[in-house]
Design an enzyme around this catalytic site. Structure first.
Site, PDB file in Angstrom:
ATOM      1  N   THR A   1      85.185  23.495 -15.268  1.00 46.36           N
ATOM      2  CA  THR A   1      84.993  22.892 -16.647  1.00 46.36           C
ATOM      3  C   THR A   1      84.316  21.485 -16.184  1.00 46.36           C
ATOM      4  OG1 THR A   1      85.546  21.757 -18.493  1.00 46.36           O
ATOM      5  CG2 THR A   1      87.324  21.850 -16.614  1.00 46.36           C
ATOM      6  N   GLU A   2      83.064  21.183 -16.854  1.00 49.88           N
ATOM      7  CA  GLU A   2      82.140  19.983 -16.436  1.00 49.88           C
ATOM      8  C   GLU A   2      83.032  18.747 -16.195  1.00 49.88           C
ATOM      9  OE1 GLU A   2      79.277  20.110 -19.534  1.00 49.88           O
ATOM     10  OE2 GLU A   2      80.351  18.345 -20.737  1.00 49.88           O
ATOM     11  N   ASN A   3      84.049  18.605 -16.917  1.00 50.89           N
ATOM     12  CA  ASN A   3      84.851  17.394 -16.887  1.00 50.89           C
ATOM     13  C   ASN A   3      85.581  17.292 -15.586  1.00 50.89           C
ATOM     14  OD1 ASN A   3      85.993  19.094 -18.504  1.00 50.89           O
ATOM     15  ND2 ASN A   3      87.677  17.749 -19.190  1.00 50.89           N
ATOM     16  N   GLY A   4      85.444  18.089 -14.539  1.00 50.14           N
ATOM     17  CA  GLY A   4      86.208  17.947 -13.351  1.00 50.14           C
ATOM     18  C   GLY A   4      87.176  18.968 -12.808  1.00 50.14           C
TER      19      GLY A   4
ATOM     20  N   SER B   1      81.405  17.394  -9.785  1.00 51.41           N
ATOM     21  CA  SER B   1      81.298  18.458 -10.848  1.00 51.41           C
ATOM     22  C   SER B   1      80.106  18.781 -11.011  1.00 51.41           C
ATOM     23  CB  SER B   1      81.986  18.044 -12.047  1.00 51.41           C
ATOM     24  OG  SER B   1      81.897  18.994 -13.052  1.00 51.41           O
TER      25      SER B   1
END
Lengths: 221, 228
Positions: free
Chosen positions: B64-67, B106
């Protein structure tokens, strides 16, 4: 680095027209107590850097609703509950610079790392590259993106020690570690401050060198 | 059912007895075509449904892009932790072996070509693999790009999951995108309610159809379609 008594002291000294880096991805990692203190300070004409443009009527949304922000640099302003921003944008009261999310993160990273800019393939050939220098590297088009740095960074972390070393919680980490590096003054709200030596050096995410002010704000629940 | 990616290795299959697919059936087909062991990013909206159809034994790891790597299913009840959300800001869970990292890492992971597959929604996909999925370009629309351009540019295989026709009946698989582009020449596979398309070297090959024949598809789309 010092531990301050309250959020107002943590944001003291910010000037009108300042650039403020604000951590958070939507509500996760948003340093609401520090943003509220910034709003109470009455500062105006801010440029805010955040992934989003506020949710509901609290935190960043309240800062914008109060008329403190003239410009926002973000990747994803439009959300189901971004109505405060939507209204300000449509009425022309706030300027928007939309940046692909990875370019936003890397521009901030560059700002903290002493790099003036970088060439990235992200956005090449799209309308977000219009007017930007483009160079072909290894047969692929890259766009020049400049670093972003701030006068103030507001970050939410989980725990700090008295030297300002920080650890975060889960995906609330998001922009905190890069923003902490990229501002003249970095203010951090944490759930707790522990004594020096209580954090395992192997798990420190943000070394204290990047942190100027820490304030304890307990997360409810 | 064929194994992962199996549909690409045989001739075009016309499933005239089923289709068009609903979004859950589309998600199942997408999940089937994700190679075992892949690192995968699922875009917000419909693509998140793909996670419901991944075989837990496939070794697929969700980014997930938020880490986070090792994202688990949506959180329910006491699992909900507002510090643990996905790209759509929905509370999720972590699986054993998960890791957290900051945003610059990320997206370095993404841009650096370390993710194998992403699944994105789209307004339009062109025969050359161009993708338009972030902005309608209308004057009153508030532009919001998020991580779409980073995914389109950096991930090795960009899958698109969309209906083949817009609500007004116009085809979304086009000769040339008319909406603002997200990425150039990036899409390799398009999963729709009517068919699955493979895109390579400026050509579109139909690998599978659902409730429609290749000939009917050719009559409804302006783009040249190859079959095998």
């Amino acid at each position: 680095m010092r531990v301050v008594a309250d959020p107002d002291e943590a944001v003291a000294g910010v000037q009108d027209g300042a650039t403020v880096l604000i951590g958070g991805f939507g509500p996760a990692g948003q340093p609401v107590a520090l943003i509220d203190a910034l709003r109470r300070s009455g500062v105006s004409q801010l440029t805010v850097v955040n992934n989003n443009a506020g949710n509901g009527e609290t935190g960043l949304a309240a800062l914008m609703a109060g008329g403190h922000v003239k410009r926002i640099i973000c990747s994803f302003p439009r959300q189901s509950d971004s109505y405060v921003f939507d209204g300000l944008y449509r009425s022309g009261a706030i300027d928007l610079e939309v940046v692909p999310q990875g370019n936003l993160a890397e521009r901030i990273r560059a700002g903290g790392a002493g790099i003036g800019g970088f060439f990235t393939p992200t956005g090449a050939g799209t309308m977000l590259a219009e007017g930007k220098e483009t160079r072909t590297i290894d047969g692929r088009d890259h766009v020049l993106e400049y670093a972003i740095s701030g006068d103030l960074a507001l970050v939410k972390a989980f725990r700090a020690d008295r030297m300002g070393n920080l650890v975060y919680r889960k995906t609330a980490r998001n922009f905190g570690p890069v923003m902490a590096t990229a501002a003249t003054v970095t203010a951090v709200q944490v759930d707790e401050v522990v004594e020096v030596g209580a954090l395992d050096p192997e798990v420190v995410v943000t070394p204290g060198i990047y942190v100027d002010r820490v304030v304890v704000v307990r997360t409810p629940g | 059912m064929t194994s992962s990616g199996g549909a690409t290795e045989v001739g075009t299959i016309e499933h005239l007895d089923r289709g068009p697919l609903d979004r859950h059936e589309m998600a199942r087909i997408v999940a089937r075509d994700i190679p075992a062991g892949s690192y995968v990013n699922l875009g917000i909206g419909q693509p998140t449904l793909v996670s419901d159809h991944l075989d837990p034994d496939s070794g697929v790891v969700l980014h997930t892009e938020n880490g986070m790597l090792g994202m688990g299913p949506v959180a329910v009840g006491e699992e909900i932790d507002l510090d643990l959300t996905n790209a759509g800001k929905i509370p999720v869970t972590e699986l054993p072996g998960a890791s957290y990292f900051h945003h610059a890492d990320s997206f370095a992971m993404m841009r650096g070509g370390h993710l194998d597959v992403c699944v994105l929604g789209a307004f339009q996909v062109a025969v050359n693999g161009d993708l338009a999925n972030w902005h309608t370009g209308t004057p009153d629309a508030i532009p919001a790009v998020g991580g779409a351009m980073d995914l389109a540019t950096g991930v090795r295989d960009v899958y698109v999951m969309m209906t083949l026709f817009a609500k007004d009946g116009t085809a979304k698989l086009v000769t040339r995108c008319t909406y603002p582009l997200t990425g150039l020449g990036c899409v390799s596979r398009v999963f729709t309610d009517h068919a699955v398309f493979l895109i390579a070297d400026g050509q579109v090959t139909v690998s599978e159809t659902f409730g429609i024949s290749v000939e009917e598809l050719r009559s409804r789309l302006a783009v040249p379609l190859l079959a095998r």
